[in-house]
Scaffold this motif. Sequence first.
Motif, PDB file in Angstrom:
ATOM      1  N   ARG A 126      38.237   8.196  11.771  1.00 70.86           N
ATOM      2  CA  ARG A 126      36.511   8.364  12.102  1.00 70.86           C
ATOM      3  C   ARG A 126      35.773   8.528  10.918  1.00 70.86           C
ATOM      4  N   TYR A 127      34.712   8.174  10.764  1.00 67.36           N
ATOM      5  CA  TYR A 127      33.745   8.124   9.701  1.00 67.36           C
ATOM      6  C   TYR A 127      32.540   8.734  10.261  1.00 67.36           C
ATOM      7  N   THR A 128      31.950   9.775   9.569  1.00 68.66           N
ATOM      8  CA  THR A 128      30.818  10.434   9.922  1.00 68.66           C
ATOM      9  C   THR A 128      29.893  10.448   8.948  1.00 68.66           C
ATOM     10  N   ILE A 129      28.696   9.953   9.192  1.00 69.45           N
ATOM     11  CA  ILE A 129      27.665  10.084   7.891  1.00 69.45           C
ATOM     12  C   ILE A 129      26.624  11.102   8.394  1.00 69.45           C
ATOM     13  N   GLN A 130      26.542  11.895   7.242  1.00 65.55           N
ATOM     14  CA  GLN A 130      25.706  13.144   7.485  1.00 65.55           C
ATOM     15  C   GLN A 130      24.667  13.279   6.428  1.00 65.55           C
ATOM     16  N   ASN A 131      23.682  13.806   6.839  1.00 65.83           N
ATOM     17  CA  ASN A 131      22.521  14.123   5.715  1.00 65.83           C
ATOM     18  C   ASN A 131      22.885  15.488   5.316  1.00 65.83           C
ATOM     19  N   ARG A 132      22.957  15.637   3.840  1.00 66.84           N
ATOM     20  CA  ARG A 132      23.441  17.036   3.498  1.00 66.84           C
ATOM     21  C   ARG A 132      22.122  17.546   2.659  1.00 66.84           C
ATOM     22  N   THR A 133      21.102  16.607   2.430  1.00 61.48           N
ATOM     23  CA  THR A 133      19.917  17.006   1.628  1.00 61.48           C
ATOM     24  C   THR A 133      19.372  18.362   2.330  1.00 61.48           C
ATOM     25  N   LEU A 134      18.561  18.836   1.795  1.00 60.67           N
ATOM     26  CA  LEU A 134      17.817  20.019   2.369  1.00 60.67           C
ATOM     27  C   LEU A 134      16.677  19.785   3.186  1.00 60.67           C
ATOM     28  N   VAL A 135      16.404  18.505   3.088  1.00 60.65           N
ATOM     29  CA  VAL A 135      15.214  17.852   4.039  1.00 60.65           C
ATOM     30  C   VAL A 135      15.710  16.900   5.032  1.00 60.65           C
ATOM     31  N   ALA A 136      15.002  16.391   5.671  1.00 58.92           N
ATOM     32  CA  ALA A 136      15.087  15.466   6.792  1.00 58.92           C
ATOM     33  C   ALA A 136      14.803  14.017   5.847  1.00 58.92           C
ATOM     34  N   LEU A 137      15.718  12.833   5.999  1.00 60.84           N
ATOM     35  CA  LEU A 137      15.484  11.718   5.411  1.00 60.84           C
ATOM     36  C   LEU A 137      14.773  11.023   6.502  1.00 60.84           C
ATOM     37  N   SER A 138      13.211  10.866   5.991  1.00 62.61           N
ATOM     38  CA  SER A 138      12.488  10.402   7.100  1.00 62.61           C
ATOM     39  C   SER A 138      11.721   9.100   6.352  1.00 62.61           C
ATOM     40  N   GLY A 139      11.122   8.232   7.434  1.00 63.12           N
ATOM     41  CA  GLY A 139      10.549   7.041   6.814  1.00 63.12           C
ATOM     42  C   GLY A 139      11.303   5.867   7.765  1.00 63.12           C
ATOM     43  N   SER A 140      10.732   4.688   7.610  1.00 57.96           N
ATOM     44  CA  SER A 140      11.314   3.532   8.005  1.00 57.96           C
ATOM     45  C   SER A 140      12.239   3.089   7.185  1.00 57.96           C
ATOM     46  N   GLY A 141      13.434   2.601   7.617  1.00 58.74           N
ATOM     47  CA  GLY A 141      14.557   1.939   6.743  1.00 58.74           C
ATOM     48  C   GLY A 141      15.735   1.780   7.441  1.00 58.74           C
ATOM     49  N   LYS A 142      16.650   1.478   6.979  1.00 58.26           N
ATOM     50  CA  LYS A 142      18.076   1.323   7.563  1.00 58.26           C
ATOM     51  C   LYS A 142      19.276   1.881   6.429  1.00 58.26           C
ATOM     52  N   VAL A 143      20.224   2.308   7.101  1.00 59.58           N
ATOM     53  CA  VAL A 143      21.538   2.645   6.444  1.00 59.58           C
ATOM     54  C   VAL A 143      22.521   1.452   6.691  1.00 59.58           C
ATOM     55  N   GLU A 144      22.893   0.739   5.457  1.00 57.26           N
ATOM     56  CA  GLU A 144      23.754  -0.006   5.622  1.00 57.26           C
ATOM     57  C   GLU A 144      25.440   0.229   5.138  1.00 57.26           C
ATOM     58  N   LEU A 145      26.236  -0.024   5.911  1.00 59.85           N
ATOM     59  CA  LEU A 145      27.664   0.203   5.392  1.00 59.85           C
ATOM     60  C   LEU A 145      28.505  -0.938   5.582  1.00 59.85           C
ATOM     61  N   GLY A 146      29.225  -1.413   4.515  1.00 60.46           N
ATOM     62  CA  GLY A 146      29.819  -2.667   4.634  1.00 60.46           C
ATOM     63  C   GLY A 146      30.278  -3.130   3.546  1.00 60.46           C
ATOM     64  N   LYS A 147      30.564  -4.588   3.559  1.00 63.35           N
ATOM     65  CA  LYS A 147      30.931  -5.343   2.439  1.00 63.35           C
ATOM     66  C   LYS A 147      29.701  -6.156   2.038  1.00 63.35           C
ATOM     67  N   VAL A 148      29.125  -6.036   1.062  1.00 61.93           N
ATOM     68  CA  VAL A 148      27.835  -6.620   0.532  1.00 61.93           C
ATOM     69  C   VAL A 148      28.241  -7.924  -0.559  1.00 61.93           C
ATOM     70  N   LEU A 149      27.404  -8.783  -1.043  1.00 66.27           N
ATOM     71  CA  LEU A 149      28.078  -9.649  -2.021  1.00 66.27           C
ATOM     72  C   LEU A 149      27.983  -9.179  -3.437  1.00 66.27           C
ATOM     73  N   ALA A 150      29.093  -9.307  -4.130  1.00 63.68           N
ATOM     74  CA  ALA A 150      29.266  -8.788  -5.507  1.00 63.68           C
ATOM     75  C   ALA A 150      28.760 -10.086  -6.382  1.00 63.68           C
ATOM     76  N   PRO A 151      28.454  -9.474  -7.750  1.00 63.52           N
ATOM     77  CA  PRO A 151      27.996 -10.715  -8.654  1.00 63.52           C
ATOM     78  C   PRO A 151      28.962 -11.807  -9.074  1.00 63.52           C
ATOM     79  N   PRO A 152      28.865 -12.865  -9.199  1.00 64.59           N
ATOM     80  CA  PRO A 152      29.960 -13.816  -9.527  1.00 64.59           C
ATOM     81  C   PRO A 152      30.665 -13.541 -10.746  1.00 64.59           C
ATOM     82  N   SER A 153      31.843 -13.502 -10.742  1.00 64.10           N
ATOM     83  CA  SER A 153      32.744 -13.171 -12.145  1.00 64.10           C
ATOM     84  C   SER A 153      33.222 -14.427 -12.781  1.00 64.10           C
ATOM     85  N   ALA A 154      33.846 -14.328 -13.744  1.00 66.18           N
ATOM     86  CA  ALA A 154      34.489 -15.397 -14.624  1.00 66.18           C
ATOM     87  C   ALA A 154      33.435 -16.338 -15.000  1.00 66.18           C
TER      88      ALA A 154
END
Length: 716
Positions: A126-154
């Motif tokens: 089980r994975y829990t995402i928790q805001n541990r800042t002193l204030v709330a994270l507010s505003g419009s946006g999204k939190v993405e978790l997962g595999k995104v594209l890496a830069p090309p290698s070689a």
Amino acid sequence: MLCFPSGICLASEKSNEEVNAMLKNHFFCFAAAAVIIAVVFSGCDTLEKDDSVDFIIDNQSSYDLEDVRISGKTFTTANLSFLQKGTSSKSVPLPPETGRTITFIRKDAGVECSIDNVSISIREDRYTIQNRTLVALSGSGKVELGKVLAPPSAVNVSAASSTSVTISWNPVTGAQEYYIYRSSTADGAYAKLTPAVITGTSYTDSDLPNGASYYYKVTAKNADYESGQSNAVSAVTIPSAPSPVSASAASSSGITVSWNPVTGAQEYFIYRSSTADGAYAKLTTTPAAITGTSYTDTGLFPRTAYYYKVAASNSGGVGEQSGAVSATTLLAPPSPVSATAASSSGITVSWNPVTGAQEYFIYRSSTADGAYAKLTTTPAAITGTSYTDMGLSVGTAYYYKVAASNSGGAGEQSGAVSALTIPDVPSPVSAVTASSSSITVSWSAVTGAQEYYIYRSSTADGAYAKLTTTAAITGTSYTDTGLSSNTAYYYKVAARNSVGAGEQSISVSATTLIALLSPPSSVIAVAASSSSITVSWNAVTGAQEYYIYRATSADGSYTYLTNITSTSYTDTALSSGATYYYKVAAYNSSGVGSMSSSYGYATTSVSYIDINDTYWHTYTLSAGASQYYRIYVTAGTTRNIVWKDYDYDSSLCDILVSASWQSGGAEIFSPTDGGVRNDEVRIKSFYASSSGYVILKVEGFSASSTGNYSIGCYDE
């Protein structure tokens, strides 16, 4: 638990009503290909302090949680720390350890920042995402978790041509296309290239300047996301093909290839083939790097065609090869070549034949390292293996080279050879009789001669033998000695230099004199009177005259008296009682021979004048002459002798008087004691112990003229 068609389920401790309420305010996006879990904030919705969302990913035990991102507006919190764009995201493998904290990265307005105090708490699966800042994270946006594209290698780049480079890279999982960015410097601004969509893993950037350097970066892109840029790679466009290129024969074993310089080239490579369309092999050159615009290929075969191509090279690689050019090596030079003097004005050059030669060219210079001019030969074409160069200067060195020629042209010139023309013929030459046993040969000096040779024969047309002289003859005359008398000899003369002797002169001749006669074998002298001696000798065959010589002593100086044709001679006007010595020499047309080794001698008889009274006797006497007087004496008596010089002139003859007992007797007084001059009177006394006579000798001296004197005697 909330499950999605992608196979991902989200588990939460909240009730279904609470989850549904969250779904009203939060949007979860699941993309199967990219495997992205998103929590979207909108409006004033907040993830309050200590709020958490729990979720579970089923059947993904090997899945990597590579990136967690928050995207949206700027969050005002003291717990945000900013990183430069392009910083790598945190990578957390699954299943991770319980309690590991990862970094949330927000991307906003092209700037990436990190939020250190947002954590994922892990309890088993089980994975829990928790805001541990002193204030709330507010505003419009999204939190993405997962595999995104890496830069090309070689990523790699290499020059494709003089105007293009090719970039290649490894494929990126999930990428739908790729973007290429280019810069002219490593740290400069990289501009995105705008070719058609690049879906493969390579791209050729064309229409670039020759020899230019470029830097490249690559990104991967899918429908939602472009990766960060890869590391920069660089390449240089390769040089263009050299043009024009030429090839020319340098020798019988070498060909020189030349070309114009190519912009940006660091070195050049030479390729050779035996045929125009054959395989061209790269030459292993010396020096290893050819940085100039020409190269001489050596060690080739004579009269052989070779084909060449040239390519320029820089750090980007080797450029295209030029068009082919060809040349044919020259004919091999004749070898060996020799040069020998043919005459005082000609030199003959000789050589071995060269295979394939149709004719030969002769080149001449006045110095070994000077310019060699091709001779205009006669006949025009020299097809043989020798040639005599005429009309040269006497005693002069010339240098020659020879080249073989055929329809392809003249071949390589041989090494230089030299020869010195021999000296000219001495002229005029003369021969003069020197004696009965010698002849002197003379001639004019010859230019360039170091010495001269003399040749002799007994006949004009006979064989002439070179005389063996004691030393080199460097002058212009020579006396040949030890010859037979009254004999004709013939001579020729040749001048010599370091090359050898020149031609012999015309012959000249001379005849030795008749030999001088030997002296008479026997000379006899006999007193003829008190003032003359007769000399006689044996006749000498061939003598035309005889020369008479006289001395006053055997070893004294013999003075020439006269020459006569008979074999006897009477010498007169001699002193009475004097001894004379004689030698004789025979004379013929060759001259006076030597004096006889033996001599004849005689003493003139003595003629006395008696003076036994007291009268004065006056006489005349010449210098060198003498007169004898006789005075008779009786035993026991004393007599006085008196004499006087009547001359008052010192240039006239003075006299010396001496006295001795009769012939063979003891001296009474010497000439020194009895000398008088200039009207001087002298008296000498002597006692006679026995009867007999005394001899007085009066000698003239001290002058060349005659003098007068008186002499007498008286008793005591």
